[in-house]
Design a protein around this motif. Structure first.
Motif, PDB file in Angstrom:
ATOM      1  N   TYR A   1      -6.747   6.765 -12.341  1.00 35.75           N
ATOM      2  CA  TYR A   1      -5.458   6.070 -12.376  1.00 35.75           C
ATOM      3  C   TYR A   1      -5.687   4.564 -12.459  1.00 35.75           C
ATOM      4  CZ  TYR A   1      -2.941  10.347 -11.363  1.00 35.75           C
ATOM      5  OH  TYR A   1      -2.387  11.620 -11.451  1.00 35.75           O
ATOM      6  N   TYR A   2      -4.988   3.947 -13.397  1.00 31.54           N
ATOM      7  CA  TYR A   2      -5.126   2.508 -13.643  1.00 31.54           C
ATOM      8  C   TYR A   2      -3.784   1.814 -13.404  1.00 31.54           C
ATOM      9  CZ  TYR A   2      -9.286   3.913 -16.271  1.00 31.54           C
ATOM     10  OH  TYR A   2     -10.492   4.447 -16.655  1.00 31.54           O
ATOM     11  N   CYS A   3      -3.828   0.665 -12.745  1.00 32.30           N
ATOM     12  CA  CYS A   3      -2.615  -0.131 -12.659  1.00 32.30           C
ATOM     13  C   CYS A   3      -2.624  -1.167 -13.776  1.00 32.30           C
ATOM     14  CB  CYS A   3      -2.477  -0.808 -11.295  1.00 32.30           C
ATOM     15  SG  CYS A   3      -3.781  -1.972 -10.868  1.00 32.30           S
ATOM     16  N   ASP A  21       5.942  -4.514  -3.801  1.00 39.69           N
ATOM     17  CA  ASP A  21       6.179  -5.562  -2.817  1.00 39.69           C
ATOM     18  C   ASP A  21       5.890  -6.864  -3.554  1.00 39.69           C
ATOM     19  OD1 ASP A  21       5.975  -7.529  -0.807  1.00 39.69           O
ATOM     20  OD2 ASP A  21       5.343  -6.056   0.670  1.00 39.69           O
ATOM     21  N   SER A  22       6.944  -7.513  -3.996  1.00 38.26           N
ATOM     22  CA  SER A  22       6.773  -8.703  -4.836  1.00 38.26           C
ATOM     23  C   SER A  22       6.050  -9.813  -4.090  1.00 38.26           C
ATOM     24  CB  SER A  22       8.133  -9.198  -5.325  1.00 38.26           C
ATOM     25  OG  SER A  22       8.761  -8.210  -6.114  1.00 38.26           O
ATOM     26  N   ALA A  23       6.345  -9.973  -2.813  1.00 38.54           N
ATOM     27  CA  ALA A  23       5.718 -11.047  -2.031  1.00 38.54           C
ATOM     28  C   ALA A  23       4.211 -10.849  -1.938  1.00 38.54           C
ATOM     29  CB  ALA A  23       6.333 -11.113  -0.647  1.00 38.54           C
ATOM     30  N   LYS A  24       3.787  -9.599  -1.890  1.00 37.33           N
ATOM     31  CA  LYS A  24       2.362  -9.289  -1.791  1.00 37.33           C
ATOM     32  C   LYS A  24       1.729  -9.063  -3.159  1.00 37.33           C
ATOM     33  CE  LYS A  24       2.593  -7.158   2.795  1.00 37.33           C
ATOM     34  NZ  LYS A  24       2.316  -5.930   3.585  1.00 37.33           N
ATOM     35  N   LYS A  25       2.541  -9.153  -4.220  1.00 39.73           N
ATOM     36  CA  LYS A  25       2.046  -8.912  -5.578  1.00 39.73           C
ATOM     37  C   LYS A  25       1.332  -7.555  -5.640  1.00 39.73           C
ATOM     38  CE  LYS A  25       1.419 -13.789  -6.804  1.00 39.73           C
ATOM     39  NZ  LYS A  25       1.696 -14.378  -5.477  1.00 39.73           N
ATOM     40  N   THR A  26       1.973  -6.562  -5.091  1.00 38.99           N
ATOM     41  CA  THR A  26       1.376  -5.239  -4.977  1.00 38.99           C
ATOM     42  C   THR A  26       2.320  -4.174  -5.511  1.00 38.99           C
ATOM     43  OG1 THR A  26       0.086  -5.920  -3.046  1.00 38.99           O
ATOM     44  CG2 THR A  26       0.382  -3.569  -3.377  1.00 38.99           C
ATOM     45  N   VAL A  27       1.743  -3.214  -6.209  1.00 37.06           N
ATOM     46  CA  VAL A  27       2.495  -2.061  -6.676  1.00 37.06           C
ATOM     47  C   VAL A  27       1.888  -0.815  -6.048  1.00 37.06           C
ATOM     48  CG1 VAL A  27       1.096  -1.750  -8.770  1.00 37.06           C
ATOM     49  CG2 VAL A  27       3.446  -0.900  -8.704  1.00 37.06           C
ATOM     50  N   TYR A  28       2.740   0.147  -5.736  1.00 37.97           N
ATOM     51  CA  TYR A  28       2.320   1.378  -5.088  1.00 37.97           C
ATOM     52  C   TYR A  28       2.714   2.574  -5.945  1.00 37.97           C
ATOM     53  CZ  TYR A  28       2.367  -1.846  -1.110  1.00 37.97           C
ATOM     54  OH  TYR A  28       2.170  -2.920  -0.282  1.00 37.97           O
ATOM     55  N   LEU A  29       1.988   3.658  -5.760  1.00 35.21           N
ATOM     56  CA  LEU A  29       2.364   4.928  -6.368  1.00 35.21           C
ATOM     57  C   LEU A  29       2.206   6.007  -5.301  1.00 35.21           C
ATOM     58  CD1 LEU A  29       3.278   6.266  -9.049  1.00 35.21           C
ATOM     59  CD2 LEU A  29       0.869   6.897  -9.394  1.00 35.21           C
ATOM     60  N   GLN A  30       3.329   6.497  -4.817  1.00 34.15           N
ATOM     61  CA  GLN A  30       3.324   7.604  -3.866  1.00 34.15           C
ATOM     62  C   GLN A  30       3.333   8.900  -4.672  1.00 34.15           C
ATOM     63  OE1 GLN A  30       3.186   7.632  -0.401  1.00 34.15           O
ATOM     64  NE2 GLN A  30       2.949   9.844  -0.669  1.00 34.15           N
ATOM     65  N   LEU A  33      -1.406   5.358  -3.867  1.00 37.09           N
ATOM     66  CA  LEU A  33      -2.237   4.357  -4.520  1.00 37.09           C
ATOM     67  C   LEU A  33      -1.616   2.975  -4.349  1.00 37.09           C
ATOM     68  CD1 LEU A  33      -3.021   6.140  -7.919  1.00 37.09           C
ATOM     69  CD2 LEU A  33      -4.195   6.365  -5.722  1.00 37.09           C
ATOM     70  N   SER A  34      -2.479   1.986  -4.242  1.00 33.54           N
ATOM     71  CA  SER A  34      -2.037   0.592  -4.165  1.00 33.54           C
ATOM     72  C   SER A  34      -2.799  -0.225  -5.189  1.00 33.54           C
ATOM     73  CB  SER A  34      -2.306   0.013  -2.775  1.00 33.54           C
ATOM     74  OG  SER A  34      -1.635   0.718  -1.775  1.00 33.54           O
ATOM     75  N   SER A  39      -6.649   0.774  -4.790  1.00 41.87           N
ATOM     76  CA  SER A  39      -7.184   1.550  -3.683  1.00 41.87           C
ATOM     77  C   SER A  39      -6.325   2.787  -3.482  1.00 41.87           C
ATOM     78  CB  SER A  39      -7.218   0.717  -2.399  1.00 41.87           C
ATOM     79  OG  SER A  39      -5.913   0.302  -2.041  1.00 41.87           O
ATOM     80  N   GLY A  40      -6.873   3.756  -2.752  1.00 39.41           N
ATOM     81  CA  GLY A  40      -6.092   4.916  -2.363  1.00 39.41           C
ATOM     82  C   GLY A  40      -6.441   6.211  -3.050  1.00 39.41           C
ATOM     83  N   GLY A  41      -7.330   6.170  -4.022  1.00 39.62           N
ATOM     84  CA  GLY A  41      -7.714   7.408  -4.671  1.00 39.62           C
ATOM     85  C   GLY A  41      -8.569   8.274  -3.784  1.00 39.62           C
ATOM     86  N   GLY A  42      -8.823   9.483  -4.238  1.00 39.40           N
ATOM     87  CA  GLY A  42      -9.666  10.381  -3.454  1.00 39.40           C
ATOM     88  C   GLY A  42      -9.462  11.824  -3.851  1.00 39.40           C
ATOM     89  N   LEU A  43      -9.957  12.701  -2.989  1.00 40.39           N
ATOM     90  CA  LEU A  43      -9.879  14.147  -3.196  1.00 40.39           C
ATOM     91  C   LEU A  43      -8.801  14.721  -2.295  1.00 40.39           C
ATOM     92  CD1 LEU A  43     -11.025  16.840  -4.292  1.00 40.39           C
ATOM     93  CD2 LEU A  43     -12.666  16.771  -2.393  1.00 40.39           C
ATOM     94  N   VAL A  44      -7.944  15.539  -2.877  1.00 37.74           N
ATOM     95  CA  VAL A  44      -6.863  16.143  -2.115  1.00 37.74           C
ATOM     96  C   VAL A  44      -6.628  17.554  -2.635  1.00 37.74           C
ATOM     97  CG1 VAL A  44      -5.064  15.228  -3.639  1.00 37.74           C
ATOM     98  CG2 VAL A  44      -4.506  15.777  -1.270  1.00 37.74           C
TER      99      VAL A  44
END
Length: 120
Positions: free
Chosen positions: A93-95, A72-81, A20-21, A7-12
């Protein structure tokens, strides 16, 4: 089975920021590494950034200093700022997760991709 949801993509506008998450769910015993890749129209998929289970990070030269990968290992989530975005950052963008599953298999999973469009 393991699922990745981005999630988190879009137009900027150029100079703007996006975050991105990518969250994983399913039969995961351990996450060994996570990463973000991107594919622009007419180009091959390329590495953007990776992060290991130990927290070591690696960035493509083109994004070094502008993008930050975190997890966030507990949430099994990776972010891209993504900051100071440029039109050339426009891509899908692909994780990617490298995991050990519940039954001890080493597997690689990809998300379906999220589109980032940067206007000039």
């Amino acid at each position: 089975q393991v699922q990745l949801v981005e999630s988190g993509g879009g137009l900027v506008q150029a100079g703007g920021s996006l975050r991105l998450s990518c969250a994983a769910s399913g039969r995961i015993r351990r996450i060994n590494a996570m990463g973000w890749y991107r594919q622009a129209p007419g180009k091959q998929r390329e590495l953007v950034a990776t992060i290991t289970s130990g927290g070591s990070t690696n960035y493509a030269d083109s994004v070094e200093g502008r993008f930050t990968i975190s997890r966030d290992s507990a949430k099994k989530t990776v972010y891209l700022q993504m900051n100071s975005l440029k039109p050339e950052d426009t891509a899908v963008y692909y994780c990617k997760f490298e995991v050990a599953t519940i039954d001890y298999y080493s597997m690689i999973y990809w998300g379906k991709g999220t589109l980032v469009t940067v206007s000039s």
